[in-house]
Design a protein around this motif. Structure first.
Motif, mmCIF file in Angstrom:
data_model
loop_
_atom_site.group_PDB
_atom_site.id
_atom_site.type_symbol
_atom_site.label_atom_id
_atom_site.label_comp_id
_atom_site.label_asym_id
_atom_site.label_seq_id
_atom_site.Cartn_x
_atom_site.Cartn_y
_atom_site.Cartn_z
ATOM 1 N N ARG A 17 28.789 26.216 32.405
ATOM 2 C CA ARG A 17 27.493 25.714 31.928
ATOM 3 C C ARG A 17 26.331 26.447 32.598
ATOM 4 N NH1 ARG A 17 26.782 21.446 28.722
ATOM 5 N NH2 ARG A 17 28.455 19.925 28.366
ATOM 6 N N LYS A 18 26.410 26.588 33.910
ATOM 7 C CA LYS A 18 25.315 27.236 34.637
ATOM 8 C C LYS A 18 25.136 28.680 34.182
ATOM 9 C CE LYS A 18 25.223 24.407 38.825
ATOM 10 N NZ LYS A 18 23.809 24.003 38.595
ATOM 11 N N ALA A 19 26.235 29.411 34.113
ATOM 12 C CA ALA A 19 26.146 30.818 33.713
ATOM 13 C C ALA A 19 25.737 30.947 32.249
ATOM 14 C CB ALA A 19 27.487 31.499 33.951
ATOM 15 N N GLY A 20 26.275 30.083 31.399
ATOM 16 C CA GLY A 20 25.939 30.132 29.989
ATOM 17 C C GLY A 20 24.480 29.804 29.720
ATOM 18 N N ASP A 21 23.952 28.841 30.462
ATOM 19 C CA ASP A 21 22.543 28.480 30.265
ATOM 20 C C ASP A 21 21.608 29.606 30.720
ATOM 21 O OD1 ASP A 21 23.104 26.047 29.105
ATOM 22 O OD2 ASP A 21 22.912 24.898 30.961
ATOM 23 N N VAL A 22 22.038 30.353 31.729
ATOM 24 C CA VAL A 22 21.261 31.536 32.138
ATOM 25 C C VAL A 22 21.242 32.553 31.002
ATOM 26 C CG1 VAL A 22 21.268 33.546 33.673
ATOM 27 C CG2 VAL A 22 21.580 31.247 34.618
ATOM 28 N N ALA A 23 22.397 32.800 30.397
ATOM 29 C CA ALA A 23 22.441 33.734 29.262
ATOM 30 C C ALA A 23 21.575 33.236 28.109
ATOM 31 C CB ALA A 23 23.885 33.927 28.809
ATOM 32 N N PRO A 98 24.531 32.685 17.003
ATOM 33 C CA PRO A 98 24.832 31.762 18.106
ATOM 34 C C PRO A 98 26.298 31.588 18.454
ATOM 35 C CG PRO A 98 24.386 30.515 16.116
ATOM 36 C CD PRO A 98 24.105 31.959 15.780
ATOM 37 N N LEU A 99 27.200 32.343 17.842
ATOM 38 C CA LEU A 99 28.632 32.106 18.019
ATOM 39 C C LEU A 99 29.218 32.924 19.172
ATOM 40 C CD1 LEU A 99 29.661 32.045 14.260
ATOM 41 C CD2 LEU A 99 28.670 30.228 15.668
ATOM 42 N N TRP A 100 28.601 32.840 20.339
ATOM 43 C CA TRP A 100 29.080 33.512 21.543
ATOM 44 C C TRP A 100 29.318 32.454 22.617
ATOM 45 C CZ3 TRP A 100 25.757 32.688 25.683
ATOM 46 C CH2 TRP A 100 24.459 32.274 25.353
ATOM 47 N N GLY A 101 30.055 32.828 23.658
ATOM 48 C CA GLY A 101 30.366 31.839 24.676
ATOM 49 C C GLY A 101 30.510 32.431 26.060
ATOM 50 N N THR A 102 30.534 31.552 27.043
ATOM 51 C CA THR A 102 30.772 31.912 28.439
ATOM 52 C C THR A 102 32.142 31.364 28.833
ATOM 53 O OG1 THR A 102 28.421 31.874 28.965
ATOM 54 C CG2 THR A 102 29.957 31.633 30.809
ATOM 55 N N LEU A 103 33.007 32.230 29.354
ATOM 56 C CA LEU A 103 34.384 31.869 29.651
ATOM 57 C C LEU A 103 34.644 31.906 31.150
ATOM 58 C CD1 LEU A 103 36.190 33.986 26.900
ATOM 59 C CD2 LEU A 103 35.354 31.633 26.736
ATOM 60 N N VAL A 104 35.283 30.853 31.654
ATOM 61 C CA VAL A 104 35.623 30.765 33.076
ATOM 62 C C VAL A 104 37.046 30.240 33.192
ATOM 63 C CG1 VAL A 104 35.102 29.670 35.288
ATOM 64 C CG2 VAL A 104 33.238 30.323 33.748
ATOM 65 N N ALA A 105 37.866 30.934 33.970
ATOM 66 C CA ALA A 105 39.221 30.467 34.251
ATOM 67 C C ALA A 105 39.478 30.522 35.745
ATOM 68 C CB ALA A 105 40.250 31.318 33.514
ATOM 69 N N VAL A 106 40.388 29.672 36.201
ATOM 70 C CA VAL A 106 40.858 29.676 37.585
ATOM 71 C C VAL A 106 42.350 29.945 37.533
ATOM 72 C CG1 VAL A 106 40.830 28.488 39.787
ATOM 73 C CG2 VAL A 106 39.174 27.851 38.027
ATOM 74 N N ALA A 117 35.324 26.990 28.266
ATOM 75 C CA ALA A 117 34.607 27.840 27.315
ATOM 76 C C ALA A 117 33.367 27.083 26.871
ATOM 77 C CB ALA A 117 35.490 28.180 26.115
ATOM 78 N N TYR A 118 32.206 27.647 27.184
ATOM 79 C CA TYR A 118 30.932 26.992 26.891
ATOM 80 C C TYR A 118 30.165 27.816 25.882
ATOM 81 C CZ TYR A 118 26.196 25.157 27.810
ATOM 82 O OH TYR A 118 24.930 24.607 27.689
ATOM 83 N N PHE A 119 29.652 27.145 24.854
ATOM 84 C CA PHE A 119 28.929 27.793 23.765
ATOM 85 C C PHE A 119 27.493 27.276 23.792
ATOM 86 C CE2 PHE A 119 33.380 27.538 22.966
ATOM 87 C CZ PHE A 119 33.723 28.749 22.393
ATOM 88 N N PRO A 120 26.633 27.876 24.618
ATOM 89 C CA PRO A 120 25.299 27.315 24.869
ATOM 90 C C PRO A 120 24.430 27.167 23.632
ATOM 91 C CG PRO A 120 25.829 29.055 26.453
ATOM 92 C CD PRO A 120 26.857 29.114 25.391
ATOM 93 N N ALA A 121 24.502 28.128 22.729
ATOM 94 C CA ALA A 121 23.601 28.125 21.578
ATOM 95 C C ALA A 121 23.970 27.078 20.539
ATOM 96 C CB ALA A 121 23.559 29.513 20.936
#
Length: 260
Positions: A17-23, A98-106, A117-121
């Motif tokens: 969320r944090k990284a996606g909202d920056v984008a 708007p169909l892009w996302g920010t992906l984070v895995a551990v 997977a966060y889709f900010p837009a």
């Protein structure tokens, strides 16, 4: 769900969320586009978003490694690492779609512990962990039960991405049998499969930062995620995501083995 699992899911969701909202702050603002050595585009939004994610992780998980698309890998020797794609779908982002996302895995090695997977837009968030389920905007989600290919929606990022003649022919054969084929691509296609709005998503080329968050999301939604040889992995260089009902048939049509 263990406390550790819950904590990693929450952490992956928060940093996505944090990284996606920056984008999102850069979205539709006319950012300058640079071309990387591999010919793919990158913008200040990609770089700033990944820096934000790295700073967040470094502050809370200083012993963990980080692998990101834009800034490579740190602490390769670490037992656990975070795998980041700040903007999956940069070409889409650049065009204001708007169909892009920010992906984070551990992950520990190649075992994915949690993915987000966060889709900010469009305001969507998926988060999952093996054995803990997949959640779409805080509610459990699942793949569709469609079992006939003639009723299925099949997706790919772009038909031009399927460069192998054999695989291209296999994709066209699959698409011809489906109810609908579309190129709602990049990570958005996997969102549609995980939430039951499409049945199949394929990519001939996937980096670990493209795939790592998506594998647990698809699997915990009740679907099947493999590479093009049928192996359950985020590190095979490509991917096929399906609901369970069509998993075997789709992989047979694509010429993939069906090992789970």
């Amino acid at each position: 769900m263990t406390t550790e699992t819950q904590g990693l899911m929450q952490a992956a969701a928060e940093v996505a969320r944090k990284a996606g909202d920056v984008a999102l702050d850069f979205f539709r603002k006319g950012v300058t586009v640079d071309i990387k050595g591999d010919g793919t585009p990158v913008t200040v939004a990609d770089r700033t978003s990944e820096k934000t994610a790295r700073e967040w992780i470094e502050a809370r998980f200083p012993q963990d490694g980080i692998l990101g698309e834009e800034f490579g890998e740190t602490r390769k020797e670490a037992k656990r690492r975070w795998i980041l794609d700040p903007i999956d779908g940069t070409k889409t982002f650049i065009r204001g779609v708007p169909l892009w996302g920010t992906l984070v895995a551990v992950a520990e090695g190649e075992r994915i512990l949690a993915g987000a997977a966060y889709f900010p837009a469009v305001g969507d968030l998926l988060v999952a962990s093996p054995g803990a389920g997949c959640y779409w905007n805080d509610k459990r989600t699942q793949v569709s039960s469609v079992s006939e290919l003639s009723k299925a929606v099949v997706l790919s990022t772009d038909e031009r991405f399927i460069q192998s003649p054999e695989r291209g022919q296999a994709w066209r054969a699959l698409a011809a049998k489906a109810h609908m084929d579309r190129t709602w691509g990049d990570c958005y296609g996997y969102l549609l499969v995980a939430t039951g709005r499409a049945e199949v998503m394929v990519d001939e080329f996937l980096s670990p930062w493209d795939a790592a968050a998506l594998q647990p999301i698809i699997e915990e939604a009740g679907g099947v995620f493999t590479d093009w040889t049928g192996v359950r992995t985020s590190f095979g260089g490509n991917g096929i995501a399906t609901n369970a009902a069509l998993a075997t048939q789709v992989r047979e049509l694509l010429g993939a083995n069906t090992r789970k």
